[in-house]
Design an enzyme around this catalytic site. Structure first.
Site, PDB file in Angstrom:
ATOM      1  N   PRO A   1       1.842  32.628  88.821  1.00 57.85           N
ATOM      2  CA  PRO A   1       3.315  32.594  88.828  1.00 57.85           C
ATOM      3  C   PRO A   1       3.870  31.712  89.940  1.00 57.85           C
ATOM      4  O   PRO A   1       5.048  31.376  89.939  1.00 57.85           O
ATOM      5  CB  PRO A   1       3.727  34.054  89.046  1.00 57.85           C
ATOM      6  CG  PRO A   1       2.493  34.855  89.206  1.00 57.85           C
ATOM      7  CD  PRO A   1       1.299  33.978  89.038  1.00 57.85           C
TER       8      PRO A   1
ATOM      9  N   GLU B   1      -4.187  41.014  92.478  1.00 61.59           N
ATOM     10  CA  GLU B   1      -3.045  40.668  93.335  1.00 61.59           C
ATOM     11  C   GLU B   1      -3.004  39.183  93.653  1.00 61.59           C
ATOM     12  O   GLU B   1      -1.984  38.666  94.068  1.00 61.59           O
ATOM     13  CB  GLU B   1      -3.129  41.461  94.647  1.00 61.59           C
ATOM     14  CG  GLU B   1      -2.817  42.928  94.472  1.00 61.59           C
ATOM     15  CD  GLU B   1      -1.506  43.155  93.730  1.00 61.59           C
ATOM     16  OE1 GLU B   1      -0.477  42.727  94.252  1.00 61.59           O
ATOM     17  OE2 GLU B   1      -1.538  43.747  92.640  1.00 61.59           O
TER      18      GLU B   1
ATOM     19  N   ARG C   1      -1.940  20.669  70.464  1.00 59.69           N
ATOM     20  CA  ARG C   1      -1.186  20.187  69.301  1.00 59.69           C
ATOM     21  C   ARG C   1      -0.661  18.764  69.501  1.00 59.69           C
ATOM     22  O   ARG C   1      -0.235  18.125  68.546  1.00 59.69           O
ATOM     23  CB  ARG C   1      -0.066  21.149  68.912  1.00 59.69           C
ATOM     24  CG  ARG C   1       0.974  21.371  69.961  1.00 59.69           C
ATOM     25  CD  ARG C   1       1.861  22.543  69.596  1.00 59.69           C
ATOM     26  NE  ARG C   1       2.606  22.325  68.367  1.00 59.69           N
ATOM     27  CZ  ARG C   1       3.602  21.460  68.256  1.00 59.69           C
ATOM     28  NH1 ARG C   1       3.971  20.732  69.291  1.00 59.69           N
ATOM     29  NH2 ARG C   1       4.242  21.315  67.106  1.00 59.69           N
TER      30      ARG C   1
ATOM     31  N   ASP D   1       9.462  17.293  67.898  1.00 61.24           N
ATOM     32  CA  ASP D   1       9.594  18.621  68.488  1.00 61.24           C
ATOM     33  C   ASP D   1      10.789  18.714  69.409  1.00 61.24           C
ATOM     34  O   ASP D   1      11.153  17.750  70.064  1.00 61.24           O
ATOM     35  CB  ASP D   1       8.375  18.946  69.370  1.00 61.24           C
ATOM     36  CG  ASP D   1       7.158  19.272  68.554  1.00 61.24           C
ATOM     37  OD1 ASP D   1       7.316  19.523  67.364  1.00 61.24           O
ATOM     38  OD2 ASP D   1       6.066  19.273  69.137  1.00 61.24           O
TER      39      ASP D   1
END
Ligand code: ADE
Length: 249
Positions: free
Chosen positions: A94, A121, A159, A174
């Site tokens: 993150p 963690e 892709r 896209d």
């Protein structure tokens, strides 16, 4: 492209990589995906992959040794095959840079990727400082680990590889590749429960259809993600259309 994924949960990848475009791409040898269990690179009896954090605190931290050894083993195999081409070693976390279509395009240009899925963690900081070349987050939320994030990254990258999708042109339309969200799509029946497909799409007039789609893409982007319009590559006419739409709304 060869993709090596380091994880403590190899079984999580079984489903996604045995279906859909992944399976097709693997079967057609457009990609090779190797899943490595970090635990296989431990040397103690209990295959320890984590330990308490120095300085205290709740939660365990992934140890550096098995991760370094796994990456070094993969790297030496790759070097034997191809010499020293550039090899991104990406930690899913993150705290990484926020993943987007542009990063997917950037990654799709490499012949190899190594993805490391964090857990618990955190990961010993020395992995960040001395092993990985990049850190990626798939959004501002915390997942149980990097596995789902790795799948998202691999899906978006694979892709884009030539030959993976049915039509070469399709990734170019896209959302985010054009800088705009995608226009509305319809298929048969032309009337469903009284809701009709916009007439222009049945007209066979390709220029009109292209114009309608482009306007719809602008309109949708303006309504849902207006901040994207500032970065989109648009001409004077399109900017004028946006001004008119902004005034009307
Ligand atoms: N691991 C946990 N949360 C994550 C996120 N948002 N992106 C990437 N890896 C993660």
């Amino acid at each position: 492209m060869q993709i090596d994924i380091l994880t403590l949960f190899p079984q999580m990848f079984q489903g996604p990589f045995s279906t859909g475009i992944f399976k097709r791409a693997i079967d057609r040898r457009l990609i090779q995906v190797n899943i490595h269990n970090i635990r296989d690179y431990t040397h103690d009896k209990s295959h320890t992959v984590d330990d308490y954090a120095y300085g205290g605190g709740a939660g365990m931290v992934l140890k550096p040794e098995p991760i370094f050894e796994a990456v070094e083993s993969i790297k030496s195999d790759i070097c034997l095959k191809e010499g020293g081409s550039e090899l991104p070693i990406i930690l899913l976390t993150p705290q990484g840079r926020l993943f987007c279509q542009q990063i997917a395009q950037e990654l799709s240009r490499y012949s190899h990727l190594i993805l490391i899925c964090g857990r618990y963690e955190g990961v010993d900081e020395r992995v960040r400082e001395h092993l990985v070349t990049d850190e990626i987050s798939i959004g501002d939320y915390v997942l149980g680990g990097g596995e789902l994030a790795a799948m998202v990254v691999v899906d978006a990258v694979v892709r884009l590889l030539p030959g993976v999708l049915g039509s070469e042109a399709s990734p170019l339309d896209d959302s985010y590749t054009t800088g705009l969200l995608e226009y509305p799509q319809y298929t048969r029946p032309d009337v469903y429960r009284g809701w009709a497909v916009p007439e222009v799409l049945l007209s066979g007039n390709h220029a009109q259809i292209a114009k309608w789609r482009h306007e719809q893409a602008i309109l949708r982007t303006l309504k849902r993600r207006p901040e994207l319009l500032d970065k989109a590559n648009l001409g004077l006419e399109e900017r004028q259309l946006i001004e008119r739409l902004r005034k009307d709304s």
